[in-house]
Design an enzyme around this catalytic site. Structure first.
Site, PDB file in Angstrom:
ATOM      1  N   GLY A 159       0.856  -1.186   0.000  1.00  0.00           N
ATOM      2  CA  GLY A 159       0.000   0.000   0.000  1.00  0.00           C
ATOM      3  C   GLY A 159       0.884   1.225   0.000  1.00  0.00           C
ATOM      4  O   GLY A 159       2.070   1.140   0.337  1.00  0.00           O
ATOM      5  N   CYS A 193       5.370  -6.058   1.512  1.00  0.00           N
ATOM      6  CA  CYS A 193       5.648  -4.618   1.493  1.00  0.00           C
ATOM      7  C   CYS A 193       4.968  -3.916   2.683  1.00  0.00           C
ATOM      8  O   CYS A 193       5.346  -4.157   3.814  1.00  0.00           O
ATOM      9  CB  CYS A 193       5.230  -4.045   0.145  1.00  0.00           C
ATOM     10  N   TYR A 194       3.945  -3.118   2.451  1.00  0.00           N
ATOM     11  CA  TYR A 194       3.256  -2.474   3.578  1.00  0.00           C
ATOM     12  C   TYR A 194       2.737  -3.531   4.562  1.00  0.00           C
ATOM     13  O   TYR A 194       2.808  -3.356   5.787  1.00  0.00           O
ATOM     14  CB  TYR A 194       2.100  -1.606   3.064  1.00  0.00           C
ATOM     15  N   HIS A 248       8.358  -7.396  -3.679  1.00  0.00           N
ATOM     16  CA  HIS A 248       7.113  -7.855  -4.310  1.00  0.00           C
ATOM     17  C   HIS A 248       7.307  -9.187  -5.037  1.00  0.00           C
ATOM     18  O   HIS A 248       7.809  -9.201  -6.157  1.00  0.00           O
ATOM     19  CB  HIS A 248       6.610  -6.802  -5.295  1.00  0.00           C
ATOM     20  N   GLU A 295       5.059 -10.923  -6.362  1.00  0.00           N
ATOM     21  CA  GLU A 295       4.029 -11.106  -7.394  1.00  0.00           C
ATOM     22  C   GLU A 295       4.402 -10.516  -8.748  1.00  0.00           C
ATOM     23  O   GLU A 295       3.784 -10.837  -9.745  1.00  0.00           O
ATOM     24  CB  GLU A 295       2.690 -10.521  -6.911  1.00  0.00           C
ATOM     25  N   SER A 330     -22.633  -7.078 -26.656  1.00  0.00           N
ATOM     26  CA  SER A 330     -21.845  -6.151 -27.461  1.00  0.00           C
ATOM     27  C   SER A 330     -20.993  -6.879 -28.498  1.00  0.00           C
ATOM     28  O   SER A 330     -20.451  -6.270 -29.402  1.00  0.00           O
ATOM     29  CB  SER A 330     -20.913  -5.359 -26.545  1.00  0.00           C
ATOM     30  N   GLY A 331     -20.870  -8.188 -28.313  1.00  0.00           N
ATOM     31  CA  GLY A 331     -19.950  -8.929 -29.178  1.00  0.00           C
ATOM     32  C   GLY A 331     -18.568  -9.048 -28.566  1.00  0.00           C
ATOM     33  O   GLY A 331     -17.700  -9.721 -29.101  1.00  0.00           O
ATOM     34  N   GLY A 332     -18.361  -8.381 -27.439  1.00  0.00           N
ATOM     35  CA  GLY A 332     -17.074  -8.476 -26.733  1.00  0.00           C
ATOM     36  C   GLY A 332     -16.957  -9.806 -25.997  1.00  0.00           C
ATOM     37  O   GLY A 332     -17.935 -10.539 -25.868  1.00  0.00           O
ATOM     38  N   VAL A 333     -15.753 -10.100 -25.508  1.00  0.00           N
ATOM     39  CA  VAL A 333     -15.495 -11.389 -24.859  1.00  0.00           C
ATOM     40  C   VAL A 333     -16.362 -11.579 -23.621  1.00  0.00           C
ATOM     41  O   VAL A 333     -16.957 -12.638 -23.423  1.00  0.00           O
ATOM     42  CB  VAL A 333     -14.033 -11.483 -24.345  1.00  0.00           C
ATOM     43  N   ASP A 334     -16.424 -10.544 -22.782  1.00  0.00           N
ATOM     44  CA  ASP A 334     -17.097 -10.720 -21.493  1.00  0.00           C
ATOM     45  C   ASP A 334     -18.596 -10.976 -21.668  1.00  0.00           C
ATOM     46  O   ASP A 334     -19.135 -11.938 -21.130  1.00  0.00           O
ATOM     47  CB  ASP A 334     -16.888  -9.484 -20.598  1.00  0.00           C
ATOM     48  N   SER A 335     -19.256 -10.094 -22.432  1.00  0.00           N
ATOM     49  CA  SER A 335     -20.706 -10.273 -22.534  1.00  0.00           C
ATOM     50  C   SER A 335     -21.051 -11.527 -23.330  1.00  0.00           C
ATOM     51  O   SER A 335     -22.021 -12.219 -23.019  1.00  0.00           O
ATOM     52  CB  SER A 335     -21.385  -9.030 -23.120  1.00  0.00           C
ATOM     53  N   LYS A 385      -9.908 -11.175 -16.738  1.00  0.00           N
ATOM     54  CA  LYS A 385     -10.046 -11.258 -18.192  1.00  0.00           C
ATOM     55  C   LYS A 385      -9.414 -12.527 -18.762  1.00  0.00           C
ATOM     56  O   LYS A 385     -10.012 -13.201 -19.596  1.00  0.00           O
ATOM     57  CB  LYS A 385      -9.381 -10.023 -18.813  1.00  0.00           C
TER      58      LYS A 385
END
Ligand code: XMP
Length: 515
Positions: free
Chosen positions: A52, A83-84, A170, A172, A223-228, A371
């Site tokens: 943080g 870290c923090y 870090h 990660e 929408s034609g996007g990946v998520d929807s 994603k």
């Protein structure tokens, strides 16, 4: 299912920690520091405290209760501070953190003093990524130091009871090459069974949708996007043709996009696809408006109105909708220790503009996923790669990529330019390496010479970024030859384009889109 909780203190890397843990096949979730109590629930087997931006001595420093740590200890739940988090644990448990005189940011060499269980399998000297001002000076009683760097004498520690760990660096980020080993060691210490796997999870999602929706009808804007598309596919698998998709042409789509999306949705087996062409309505309302916020506001208002009207019409024909489905994914939803919740904004805006739809229950089958996980789910479901591999395209479409007022001329240029850029990047074989690439039509013109005459035409900026989740992004160092080809085509093939520039700004400080 057993899980790990990451308590977020506002680090830009919190989501990255979560993704790394999931890559290691352990279920991980983020909670903001002020809701840290949930770590005491039954299925939590390990806890990470994130980094943080604050110092433990700051007046408003985000903190958790020492009792919480002790309770975790009593229950044998291991805790790792990063870290923090590393500083906070030491501070809460009776150690001493000192105000760093100089900040340390960037690569450092970690020298291992004692491997303990946390650093098992590492080399005696490792590259790590540092980003801190304060540092732990004195450890709490019953703690031992595991590693140091030149500027940080206590860069990693563990408690003698083997339950509390801290690392100043870090693990990660990819600049800590063996960071994943450290996280894996911690998960081993927690005793995880590594059960998080998307194939099992998919059947679970479908089952949960079926249970939640029952015999009711679901409305969803696609929408034609990946998520929807992926969310719709899962819902369709769960409840079949009681799912109704609305695909809206906002007038701000790319060349041929409406036909492509409709064809794609049909090929995926959806039956109830309702196409609404509202382009005139959007473009008329946007005429003469050049302020970015104002443009977005108008867009959202009309979008909501049209969806509301469409829903009302459809209900007359098919009966009542009980659910409104959305392709929301994890980063859109998670309230972090630092930022406010985007979802709240969406909700309030629903309530104002969509009196009917705001009464519907929200269905978000992908709300727990990142994603790349959504793409993997889509792939496992058999959705074709030209859908799951697609670059994201913002809901307001070309609105955010045409700066200033949206005119017919700029729209024509933007559409053509998108096609050219996409053709060239696909031909180059680099499409999959990028998070996004697109042209932006600037609101200014530049002088040039075309043929023998002086020209005064629009400038296009090319934005190409690499990113893992769009929260941070770096501009892509594309080959000059490719950029040259794109620029030549844009200037030669599109009337009204006089110049092309390449955007070399990272996010932060810039955003990916321009408006
Ligand atoms: P920024 O510009 O915030 O973009 O760095 C991050 C990611 O989000 C996308 N984006 C949007 N997507 N509606 C959307 O559906 C929006 O209003 C919107 N604005 C930005 C952007 O394309 C990028 O992938």
């Amino acid at each position: 299912m057993e899980k790990l909780i990451i308590i977020d203190f506002g680090s830009q890397y919190t989501h990255l920690i979560c993704r790394r843990i999931r890559e290691l096949k352990v279920k991980a979730e983020i909670v903001p520091w002020y809701n840290a109590d949930v770590v005491l629930s039954r299925d939590v087997k390990g806890v990470i405290l994130s980094g943080g931006p604050m110092s433990v001595y700051d007046e408003n420093a985000p903190k958790i209760n020492e009792d919480l740590i002790q309770e975790l200890r009593i229950n044998h739940i291991p805790v790792l501070g990063i870290c923090y988090g590393h500083q906070l644990l030491a501070h809460l448990l009776g150690g001493k953190v000192s105000r760093g005189e100089k900040k340390e940011y960037g690569p450092a060499e970690l020298e291992i003093i004692s491997y303990g269980r946390l650093l098992r399998g590492l080399n005696s000297v490792e590259k790590v990524w540092m980003s801190h001002g304060d540092r732990v000076e004195i450890l709490p009683e019953g703690f031992t130091v595991l590693a140091k760097t030149v500027n940080c004498p206590i860069a990693a520690y563990e408690s003698v009871d083997g339950l509390i760990f801290g690392v100043q660096f870090h693990p990660e980020v990819k600049h800590t090459p063996h960071g994943l080993n450290i996280l894996k060691n911690f998960l081993d210490i927690c005793g995880f069974k590594y059960e998080w796997n998307l194939e099992d999870i998919i059947s679970n999602i479908i089952w949960r949708i079926r249970e939640k929706v029952g015999e009711n009808r679901v409305l969803m804007a696609a929408s034609g996007g990946v998520d929807s598309t992926t969310a719709a596919f899962l819902i369709h698998k769960a409840i079949g043709d009681r799912l109704h998709l609305v695909f809206m042409n906002t007038g701000l789509l790319r060349e041929g996009e409406d036909e492509w999306v409709l064809g794609m949705l049909k090929s995926l087996g959806f039956k109830n696809i309702h196409y609404v062409n509202a382009s005139k309505r959007f473009l008329t309302a946007l005429r003469g408006v050049s302020d970015p916020e104002e443009k977005r506001k108008i867009f959202s208002k009309i979008y909501a109105e049209v969806l509301e009207e469409t829903a009302t019409e459809l209900e007359k024909q098919y009966g009542e909708f009980k659910f409104l489905a959305q392709g929301t994914i994890y980063p859109d939803r998670v309230e972090s220790g630092a930022t406010s919740k985007a979802a709240d904004k969406i909700k309030s805006h629903h309530n104002v503009i969509m009196p009917r739809l705001s009464k519907l229950e929200i269905l978000e089958p992908l709300a727990d996923f990142y994603k790349d996980e959504v793409r993997e789910i889509a792939r496992l479901l058999g959705i074709p790669k030209d859908v799951w591999g697609r670059h994201p395209f913002p809901g307001p479409g070309l609105l955010v990529r045409i700066l200033g007022e949206i005119t017919e001329e700029k729209l024509r240029i933007a559409r053509r330019a998108h096609t050219i850029v996409e053709e060239e990047i696909k031909k180059s074989g680099l499409y999959d390496e990028l998070w996004q690439i697109f042209p932006v039509i600037l609101d200014s013109k530049a002088v040039g010479v075309k043929g023998d005459a002086r020209s005064y035409e629009y400038i296009i900026a090319i934005r190409a970024v690499k990113s893992e989740d769009a929260m941070t992004a770096e501009f892509a160092k594309l080959p000059w030859e490719l950029l040259e080809r794109i620029a030549n085509r844009l200037v030669n093939e599109i009337e009204g384009v006089g110049r092309v520039v390449y955007d070399i700004t990272h996010k932060p400080p810039a955003t990916i889109e321009y408006e």
